[in-house]
Design a protein around this motif. Structure first.
Motif, PDB file in Angstrom:
ATOM      1  N   CYS A 221      46.451  38.937  54.768  1.00  0.00           N
ATOM      2  CA  CYS A 221      46.709  38.572  53.376  1.00  0.00           C
ATOM      3  C   CYS A 221      46.777  37.068  53.232  1.00  0.00           C
ATOM      4  O   CYS A 221      46.982  36.347  54.196  1.00  0.00           O
ATOM      5  N   THR A 223      48.793  34.273  50.651  1.00  0.00           N
ATOM      6  CA  THR A 223      49.845  34.290  49.640  1.00  0.00           C
ATOM      7  C   THR A 223      50.425  32.895  49.479  1.00  0.00           C
ATOM      8  O   THR A 223      50.177  32.010  50.299  1.00  0.00           O
ATOM      9  N   ARG A 236      54.034  41.369  59.097  1.00  0.00           N
ATOM     10  CA  ARG A 236      52.589  41.477  58.849  1.00  0.00           C
ATOM     11  C   ARG A 236      51.768  40.953  60.025  1.00  0.00           C
ATOM     12  O   ARG A 236      50.651  41.403  60.254  1.00  0.00           O
TER      13      ARG A 236
END
Lengths: 495, 333
Positions: A221, A223, A236
């Protein structure tokens, strides 16, 4: 300058180093790339910086297609890459180091270097990144952080619009890391686009505006750093919750009247260590905290016989101990994991097996006992969880974490009484850390006496039973228990 | 274990920029290169001269190559440990002189003082390096001059002849069609191979070549290993001097002049890098055959003697150029 990469792929032989990675570095923002070892962080950064070329995927700079075929090409387009290793040549001056790639341009008639112009330009480059280093300074007197800053100045000297830093803080201590982070902030405020790779989440959380998480070469991801906490990043990166219980529970060492495994009394070694006294009992992990140069390295050198004691005494199991060289130390049951696995810990071109049994090769008389070596190596690979295709694989084909496990295995192969660990998880990812911690604790529970020196404060607190703080070569404080101790409690004694 | 090392191909993404199946094949090719090169030499020379492959010539080749083989065996250990010895030829000359001077009284037993003096010379080299911390290149550059100077001093430049029947019978006769020299050389090759392959010493030599600082910190007796390997080379040079003396029936101050260059060439052509940490005795054996066959083959096929050195030099450079895995060595100096 906005640097956009879309769907980058990179394979090395059978290994997929990066698969479908997309990332956007914004103008005037710091973007951190995080992940475990082998997640593809450096690969991604190096593709952005032109050091390696993606197999497929596209990149653009402010919307203009960008496909650098070398770092030189990337620099030309305004993207500068700073490598992980420090590449300062100490026999050159600071100015020459900064302009090393471009010295010809600063040469006058007959190729004579215009030293004054060069020094002035170099000073300007250093001032621009906001570090207080004089170009006339002696390179030998500078610390690693300052050398890293000089490398950044070198990268900046080409006036790039984007700067990529590959694990620039991996070998630095607190103060040095701060200096590098400050330079990053300074450049960011001037509108520089910055991408960096780091293992230290604390740095990431302080310095980064955006972050991208990678795992096993895959994009996880992207972010804003403000929207994510350390726990979430960890989860994660690893794919599960590790922060709880990364440090195994302590097993209190049995109170015993027996002599301590290692006793250090008023030891002074080299220029750095002046006075330290403490005991390490069987079954206990004693931590050593201190800035780089505070004396921990010197103490280790003294205990392993790499440097003589200037003053003081050492005892092993109650008996006086004077190691004349590292060989004598190993023979008396001291195993040593050095701070730099590349140049001191293992031989990269040799196999996992060869490295594991290096300290005490099993033998019948002068003959090497190959079968026994194989079984010892097999056991260690299993015990420590070394991930290798075979015991015969060369160590340099392993990841950093697995290399470090090999060095730990080499120490355990001799069944030592005292184990010295110098930064056992430097540059090691979370997963491998966990396993190294588990083994350290397990061995302590079995009665091994362990002395741990580390620049990683949470590790010192999480792993040690007791802790000694060194400041400028003198032991200034001892913590008998670390149950309720916070990082700043210790750091305040260090500086 | 050398196989294990050579079989390696870096798989870590951060370590290598190229790779893939192509790199793997090149690596395999490289490993078998000395053998392939040797085969090519044999085929070429056989085509150029039918007598090249005769039993007679083969025996000559082995006899010519023995002195080189025996010294290169010892030098392999030195080079695999990352050191170098360029006093090889001079030690051979000293030992040949000792053999010549003692053969009248000791006969075949002149082997004892010859090998002992060789070992002593080697041991001194080892002490200079391991204890005196003088780099081996410089140390042996100096001792080379001293050792050859000793020969000149004692002989005053005149050759010392070897006439003792017992000595010559032992070291230069032929039994069962095989020259004694060759038998001794092959026996020593097997011993050296076994030492390298089966002893802890052999592994320690490779470890020192792979990383000296790592070896010291891991408790390997680096000083002792270094002295031992130089002593071993010295003893083998002593043996080589004796065999050379027996062949020429005299010891001269010019004996073994320039031998060290052929020795280093043999080891390197065999695939052992000068940086140490890799290699094997088998490699050296192939290297010695290549270097020896090259000279012999050119003679047999009637190549202009004045051209031979040029060809030899070029072939050696080409061989090493193809042979060395630059990725593993990193920096070429």
């Amino acid at each position: 300058m906005t640097l956009v990469a879309t769907s980058l792929h990179k394979r090395f032989g059978k290994t997929i180093a990066a698969s479908d990675i997309s990332i956007t570095l914004r103008t005037g923002a710091v973007h951190a790339i995080v992940g475990e070892n082998g997640a593809g962080k450096s690969t991604t950064l190096r593709m952005l910086g032109g050091a390696i070329q993606p197999d497929s995927g596209a990149m653009s700079l402010d919307g203009v297609p960008y496909a650098p075929h070398s770092t030189f090409d990337a620099t030309h387009r305004g993207v500068a890459l700073v490598h992980q290793e420090i590449t300062i040549n100490r026999s050159l001056t600071i100015a020459e180091n900064i302009f090393i790639g471009d010295l010809r341009r600063h040469a006058g008639a007959l190729g004579v270097l215009k030293r004054k112009t060069l020094a002035a330009l170099a000073q300007a480059a250093l001032d621009r990144i906001g570090v207080k280093i004089s170009v006339t300074a002696n390179l030998d007197r500078l610390n690693l952080g300052e050398l890293k800053c000089i490398e950044i100045a070198r990268a900046i000297s080409s006036n790039p619009k984007a700067l990529l830093l590959d694990e620039s803080t991996a070998y630095l201590d607190h103060r040095e890391v701060d200096a590098v982070l400050q330079v990053m902030q300074e450049l960011k405020s001037k509108g520089m686009t910055i991408g960096f790779v780091s293992h230290h989440l604390k740095e990431v959380l302080t310095a980064a505006d955006d972050l991208t998480i990678l795992k096993d070469g895959q994009f996880v991801c992207s972010t804003s750093a403000a929207d994510i906490g350390a726990n979430e990043i960890h989860r994660r990166m690893v794919g599960r919750d590790v922060l709880q219980g990364i440090y195994p529970p302590r097993s209190p060492p049995p109170a015993s009247a027996a002599a301590p495994a290692l006793r250090v009394r008023q030891a002074a070694v080299g220029r750095e260590l002046n006075d330290i006294s403490f005991d390490v009992r069987h079954g206990e992990v004693v931590g050593l905290a201190g800035l780089k140069g505070a004396g921990a390295e010197a103490l280790f050198a003294g205990i392993v016989g790499d440097e003589p004691l200037r003053h003081g005494q050492l005892e092993l199991g109650g008996k006086a101990y004077h190691p004349s060289n590292p060989r004598a130390a190993w023979q008396q049951g001291i195993a040593h994991l050095p701070g730099d696995r590349g140049s001191e810990g293992l031989i990269g071109s040799h196999s996992v097996l060869d490295n594991l049994i290096m300290a005490r090769p099993p033998a019948f008389g002068p003959f090497f006992a190959r079968a026994r070596a194989r079984s010892i190596a097999k056991d260690l690979i299993k015990l420590i969880g070394i991930r290798t295709s075979s015991p015969q694989a060369a160590c340099q084909s392993l990841s950093g974490g697995n290399m470090q496990k090999v060095v730990l295995g080499k120490c355990l192969a001799v069944v030592p009484g005292v184990l010295l660990l110098n930064n056992p998880t430097r540059g090691v990812d979370v997963g491998a850390r966990e396993e190294i911690y588990r083994v350290i604790r397990q061995k302590a529970a079995e009665g091994l006496a362990i002395l741990l020196s580390s620049e990683d404060m949470p590790e010192l607190i999480g792993l040690s039973d007791r802790l000694v703080v060194l400041r400028r070569g003198v032991a200034v404080r001892e913590f008998a228990s670390l149950e309720a101790v916070e990082e700043h409690d210790i750091v305040q004694h260090m500086i | 274990m050398s196989n294990a090392i050579k079989a390696h191909r870096p798989a870590d993404a951060t370590l290598t920029r190229e790779g893939g199946s192509k790199g793997f094949q090149i690596d395999r090719l490289r490993r078998s290169f000395p053998a392939v090169f040797l085969a090519v030499l044999i085929v070429v020379f056989t085509m150029m001269s039918p007598r090249f492959l005769s039993l007679d010539n083969l025996s000559t080749v082995l006899e010519q190559g023995t002195v080189l083989l025996v010294t290169a065996l010892g030098a392999s250990f030195i080079i695999m440990a990352g050191s170098i010895d360029i006093s090889v030829g001079a030690i051979v000359a000293v030992s040949a002189l000792v053999a010549a001077m003692t053969s009248d009284t000791l006969g075949a037993f002149a082997i004892i003082p010859a090998v002992a003096v060789g070992a002593l010379c080697g041991c001194f080299n080892g002490l200079l390096l391991a204890v005196g911390k003088v780099p081996s290149f410089v140390a042996t550059l100096g001792t080379q001059v001293v050792y050859r100077g000793l020969v000149l001093y004692f002989t005053r430049g005149a050759p010392v002849e070897i006439q003792d029947e017992g000595f010559l019978a032992a070291y230069s006769n032929v039994s069962y069609g095989i020259p004694h020299t060759v038998m001794i050389g092959l026996a020593l090759a097997i011993v050296a191979w076994a030492i390298f392959r089966f002893t802890v010493f052999g592994r320690e030599v490779l470890a020192i070549g792979g990383g000296e600082r790592v070896s010291i910190l891991t408790g390997i007796a680096v000083t002792r290993v270094k002295i031992t390997m130089f002593l071993l080379l010295g003893a083998l040079c002593g043996m080589a001097g004796l065999l050379q003396g027996a062949r020429t029936m005299a010891a001269t101050s010019q004996l073994g002049l320039g031998l060290e260059l052929d020795v280093i060439a043999s080891v390197v052509v065999g695939g052992t890098p000068l940086t140490g940490g890799l290699g094997s005795i088998t490699n050296t054996f192939l290297g010695v055959l290549i270097v020896t066959l090259l000279s012999n083959g050119m003679n047999m096929s009637g190549v202009d003697p004045y051209l031979q050195n040029i060809i030899k030099g070029v072939v050696l450079i080409v061989a090493v150029y193809i042979n060395i895995d630059r990725k593993k060595i990193g920096i070429i100096k």
